[in-house]
Design an enzyme around this catalytic site. Sequence first.
Site, PDB file in Angstrom:
ATOM      1  N   ASP A  80       5.771  -1.944  -9.806  1.00  0.00           N
ATOM      2  CA  ASP A  80       6.353  -0.937  -8.926  1.00  0.00           C
ATOM      3  C   ASP A  80       5.570   0.358  -9.141  1.00  0.00           C
ATOM      4  O   ASP A  80       5.645   0.967 -10.215  1.00  0.00           O
ATOM      5  CB  ASP A  80       7.827  -0.765  -9.296  1.00  0.00           C
ATOM      6  CG  ASP A  80       8.512   0.309  -8.457  1.00  0.00           C
ATOM      7  OD1 ASP A  80       7.809   1.056  -7.736  1.00  0.00           O
ATOM      8  OD2 ASP A  80       9.748   0.402  -8.539  1.00  0.00           O
ATOM      9  N   SER A  83      -2.200   7.762   7.395  1.00  0.00           N
ATOM     10  CA  SER A  83      -1.488   7.557   8.659  1.00  0.00           C
ATOM     11  C   SER A  83      -1.709   8.772   9.536  1.00  0.00           C
ATOM     12  O   SER A  83      -2.064   9.854   9.051  1.00  0.00           O
ATOM     13  CB  SER A  83       0.006   7.413   8.326  1.00  0.00           C
ATOM     14  OG  SER A  83       0.788   7.703   9.455  1.00  0.00           O
ATOM     15  N   TYR A  89       7.717  10.407   4.339  1.00  0.00           N
ATOM     16  CA  TYR A  89       6.548   9.545   4.524  1.00  0.00           C
ATOM     17  C   TYR A  89       5.339  10.364   4.983  1.00  0.00           C
ATOM     18  O   TYR A  89       4.259  10.312   4.388  1.00  0.00           O
ATOM     19  CB  TYR A  89       6.864   8.437   5.543  1.00  0.00           C
ATOM     20  CG  TYR A  89       5.710   7.509   5.784  1.00  0.00           C
ATOM     21  CD1 TYR A  89       5.465   6.454   4.922  1.00  0.00           C
ATOM     22  CD2 TYR A  89       4.851   7.690   6.871  1.00  0.00           C
ATOM     23  CE1 TYR A  89       4.387   5.597   5.135  1.00  0.00           C
ATOM     24  CE2 TYR A  89       3.774   6.850   7.082  1.00  0.00           C
ATOM     25  CZ  TYR A  89       3.551   5.798   6.217  1.00  0.00           C
ATOM     26  OH  TYR A  89       2.486   4.966   6.423  1.00  0.00           O
ATOM     27  N   SER A 126       4.119  12.713   2.335  1.00  0.00           N
ATOM     28  CA  SER A 126       3.385  12.011   1.271  1.00  0.00           C
ATOM     29  C   SER A 126       1.962  11.704   1.730  1.00  0.00           C
ATOM     30  O   SER A 126       1.019  11.747   0.938  1.00  0.00           O
ATOM     31  CB  SER A 126       4.114  10.729   0.859  1.00  0.00           C
ATOM     32  OG  SER A 126       3.974   9.716   1.854  1.00  0.00           O
ATOM     33  N   LYS A 127       1.788  11.407   3.017  1.00  0.00           N
ATOM     34  CA  LYS A 127       0.443  11.096   3.522  1.00  0.00           C
ATOM     35  C   LYS A 127      -0.410  12.368   3.659  1.00  0.00           C
ATOM     36  O   LYS A 127      -1.624  12.324   3.453  1.00  0.00           O
ATOM     37  CB  LYS A 127       0.524  10.344   4.851  1.00  0.00           C
ATOM     38  CG  LYS A 127       1.152   8.954   4.726  1.00  0.00           C
ATOM     39  CD  LYS A 127       0.339   8.027   3.819  1.00  0.00           C
ATOM     40  CE  LYS A 127       0.876   6.596   3.837  1.00  0.00           C
ATOM     41  NZ  LYS A 127       0.199   5.728   2.843  1.00  0.00           N
TER      42      LYS A 127
END
Lengths: 349, 252
Positions: free
Chosen positions: B66, B148, B161, B164-165
């Site tokens: 993980d 992304s 998300y 974080s990108k």
Amino acid sequence: MSTLFELELPPELSAKEPLERRGLLRDQVRLLVVSRWTGKVIHSHFVRLSDFLARGDLLVFNSSRTLPASLTGWIGSDDFRVEVRLAEHLSDDAWLALLLFRAGDRSQTRLRPGLIIDFGQGLQAQVEGSDSTNRRLWKIRFSKCGTELLDLIYRLGQPIRYEYAAAPWDIDCYQNVYSTEPGSAEMPSAGRAFTWKTLLQLQRHGVRIATLTLHTGLSSYMDDELDREHPASEEEYFISQETAEQIRDAHQTGRRVIAVGTTVVRALESAAERSGFVEPGHRYTRLTINAGYPLRVTNGLLTGLHEPAASHLDLLSAFIPAEKLRKAYEEAVRKRYLWHEFGDLNLVV
Amino acid sequence: MNRLNRKKILITGASQGLGRQLALDFAREGAAALALCARHSQALDKVRDEVMVVAPDIKVVLIEADLSRPLDIERLFAIALHEFHGRLDVLVNNASMLGPSPMPYLLDYPLAEFQAVLNANLIGPFLAIRKALPAMIEHGGSIINVTSDAGIVGYAGWGAYGISKFGLEGMSQTWAAELEESKVRVNWVDPGSMNTAMHRAAEPDEDPSQWADPAEVTEVFIYLASDESEGVTARRFQAQEFTPRAGRMPKH
């Protein structure tokens, strides 16, 4: 074997914590520079290491990764707890290990071949017998092998820590930034202070870098009398063709080979025992290096500060006469240098 | 077919979607060894079986880990570098998590979920790169971070998300700058919209058949993993607009 020299080492000179846990960087340790030939001592800082190295010097590192080599297991239906410290992975896939019981626990006397140690998560080991050369070590064989065993050692184990550590520091504190293949029972700690920045700066300065792998054994058998005897341990090492060629090239062009850590000295000198040149390959060594040993490969050594009883200090005496080393060490104590894996460093050139 | 001859490659998030497809295509291109990492080992077993069909001689190592847990990352690299004898040529930081689906607005975003997404998508790759470098620095290597469109445009509702990108893209630039003098290359790739479980969770009301199949976007990854991209570093690629010719640096 007698101690090289007596030295009063105050307990407060044991480094208790890694610098990076105090908001500093690993490379902010001090550097005690000692001349092999004159014994002259210079007090400096590790970040100034390049001041003492020449363009073309070859630094040789041990890239072995530290295992979380301390496993907690239970024996028999009485659930005796035992700490298993892995010392060496044998060529027949068994391990030599130090089995430690709680003080006053009489289970020690019941150790015998055939006993099963249970570690949880489906991992067990069978005790096969005591080691023929070191009375504190036992040969054990795990119920798993290969990647599956390594995975479980990482899931279950802790780094081996000594009493001076102020907290149960995690495995990253016991890992050199450049480490790759796992296999050392304890960190080859002379390289702990290197940061990527220092490594890149040294290369910019013209210092060359090579690596080898020697998986270290235990530095202490938790038995003062035995530790003072410095029982010769066997260690596995690997030297690539490329590293052997870099060393040969350094020698042929009159440049220095400087070992980062006593483990590197042991590997290089072992590999050169037969022909005088470093021969690449994968072998085991039992070589003992002490005063009077004719060093064939290494011209200098970067190392930590060692306890007077430690076998590492014997190895240092192959580089520098014991009397000069004693004076340097006395000065290090006066100047409050810090000892052990999180401590200051010593360059002998 | 042998563009990745003798390469040793580690792919995170390899049990499904793009990660699975990369494992298959890297194997087809002749990679010597693959370390495949995911949180659940059962799905990895299936990917290994598929890889062995396309490349029976390849070495495949499966590691359950993980990436939001630093100790798992240490274990992952210890095992991979043990199996690969201390050497790694390519690291693909592909694993990422979306967070809650449907994705909440920032104002509503639960703190623990926000932190979990940043841990997995940003801190995970940060630590993975640190642990991969020792195995790459001597012989060179290629690090490929999967980003992304949400990593350059702040879309409402893409919450943790997207952030974080953004972080991953900034971090990729910084790594590339710090490693400029070395033989280690750092590039990042936006695969574009793909028909994967993650994208279906991100936009559950959209028709997934309009999105690309992961198999259509792997060319740029093969290019970056191979020696064809020697000298290419610090660049952002869009997989669906990539043609091998466009990727190449002009020859001097």
